[in-house]
Each structure stands twice: as C-alpha cells, then as structure tokens.
Design a protein around this motif. Structure first.
Motif, short mmCIF file in Angstrom:
data_model
loop_
_atom_site.label_atom_id
_atom_site.label_comp_id
_atom_site.label_asym_id
_atom_site.label_seq_id
_atom_site.Cartn_x
_atom_site.Cartn_y
_atom_site.Cartn_z
N SER A 63 0.82 -1.20 0.00
CA SER A 63 0.00 0.00 0.00
C SER A 63 0.85 1.25 0.00
N PHE A 64 0.24 2.34 -0.44
CA PHE A 64 0.91 3.62 -0.38
C PHE A 64 0.94 4.11 1.06
N TRP A 65 1.91 4.94 1.37
CA TRP A 65 2.11 5.41 2.73
C TRP A 65 0.96 6.27 3.23
N TYR A 66 0.24 6.93 2.33
CA TYR A 66 -0.82 7.83 2.79
C TYR A 66 -2.00 7.10 3.41
N LEU A 67 -2.12 5.79 3.23
CA LEU A 67 -3.17 5.04 3.91
C LEU A 67 -2.87 4.88 5.40
N LEU A 68 -1.64 5.17 5.82
CA LEU A 68 -1.29 5.08 7.23
C LEU A 68 -2.06 6.09 8.08
N ILE A 69 -2.53 7.16 7.49
CA ILE A 69 -3.22 8.20 8.24
C ILE A 69 -4.65 7.78 8.61
N MET A 70 -5.17 6.72 8.03
CA MET A 70 -6.56 6.32 8.28
C MET A 70 -6.81 5.96 9.74
N TRP A 71 -5.97 5.16 10.36
CA TRP A 71 -6.18 4.76 11.74
C TRP A 71 -6.08 5.95 12.70
N PRO A 72 -5.06 6.82 12.61
CA PRO A 72 -5.07 8.00 13.49
C PRO A 72 -6.27 8.92 13.24
N LEU A 73 -6.73 9.03 11.99
CA LEU A 73 -7.91 9.86 11.72
C LEU A 73 -9.15 9.29 12.40
N ILE A 74 -9.31 7.98 12.34
CA ILE A 74 -10.46 7.36 13.02
C ILE A 74 -10.34 7.58 14.52
#
Length: 128
Positions: A63-74
């Motif tokens: 996966s691209f690195w920008y999907l890492l922000i999903m968990w902190p956003l939730i």
C-alpha cells in the motif's frame, strides 16, 4: 481506486472503527477503577499493537504510505466524539501514526549492496 480495492480486506477495515469507536464507547460507560483500567488497556496496549499491525499490514500488501493516516484519523474522530479526553487524545493519535510509520518502514533501512554482488563475466552463458 485500485489501491483501495487491493487493500479492501473487510476484516481489516472493520477493525478500525471497532477499535476506534465501539471499544472506547463501551469503556466510557463503565465506572470506577474498571474504567481507568479499560482506558489504560485500550490506549497503551490494544491501540499500540493495532498500530503496529496496521503498519505491517499495509507494507505487506504494497500500500501507499498515505493510507497510514486512516487509523489515526479514526482515532481523532473518536476524540472529537468525546470518547477520549482531548487533552491527551490528539497526542495518542500522533503516537499511533509514528508507530505505524516505524512498522511500515521496518526492514527497509538496508540497501542492496552492489559491491558484494558477484559479477558474471561473459553473461549467463559463462555460469555453470
């Protein structure tokens, strides 16, 4: 769009809201020492382990690195919904993002050592 389809493992994407919303909501309705123990267990143990899991999962699936922000956003949306106090909730979201980055980039610190490779003289025909 292809990136999201490739990583559309429903078990993984369903775990994020459960850990980000449902578990904190259940802990918020507890009382006394059990509530304190639940908050400590959730913030320090479950969420940190899940952050490591998210980083490793996204790296293994390419996966691209920008999907890492999903968990902190939730998690931050959970803080906005007052499931965790905002005095430390945003900082924990940042910590989870950093842990995910470490897990995502783990094992990528070594480059291919070109000097240690054995040259093939005469191409593939010379190898026996």
């Amino acid at each position: 769009m292809y990136e999201l389809k490739k990583n559309a493992d429903w078990k993984f994407w369903i775990l994020m809201p459960i850990i980000g919303f449902l578990i904190p909501f259940a802990i918020k309705n507890l009382s006394g020492n059990i509530k304190i123990l639940g908050i400590i267990t959730t913030l320090f143990i479950i969420n940190i382990i899940f952050s490591i899991f998210v980083g490793i999962y996204l790296r293994r699936h390419g996966s691209f690195w920008y999907l890492l922000i999903m968990w902190p956003l939730i998690f931050w949306v959970g803080v906005l919904l007052s499931l965790f106090p905002s005095t430390y909730g945003y900082y924990f979201g940042l910590v989870y993002l950093i842990i995910e980055l470490f897990a995502y980039t783990m094992g990528q610190e070594s480059e291919v050592d070109i000097d240690a490779q054995i040259p093939i003289d005469g191409g593939i025909k010379g190898v026996k």
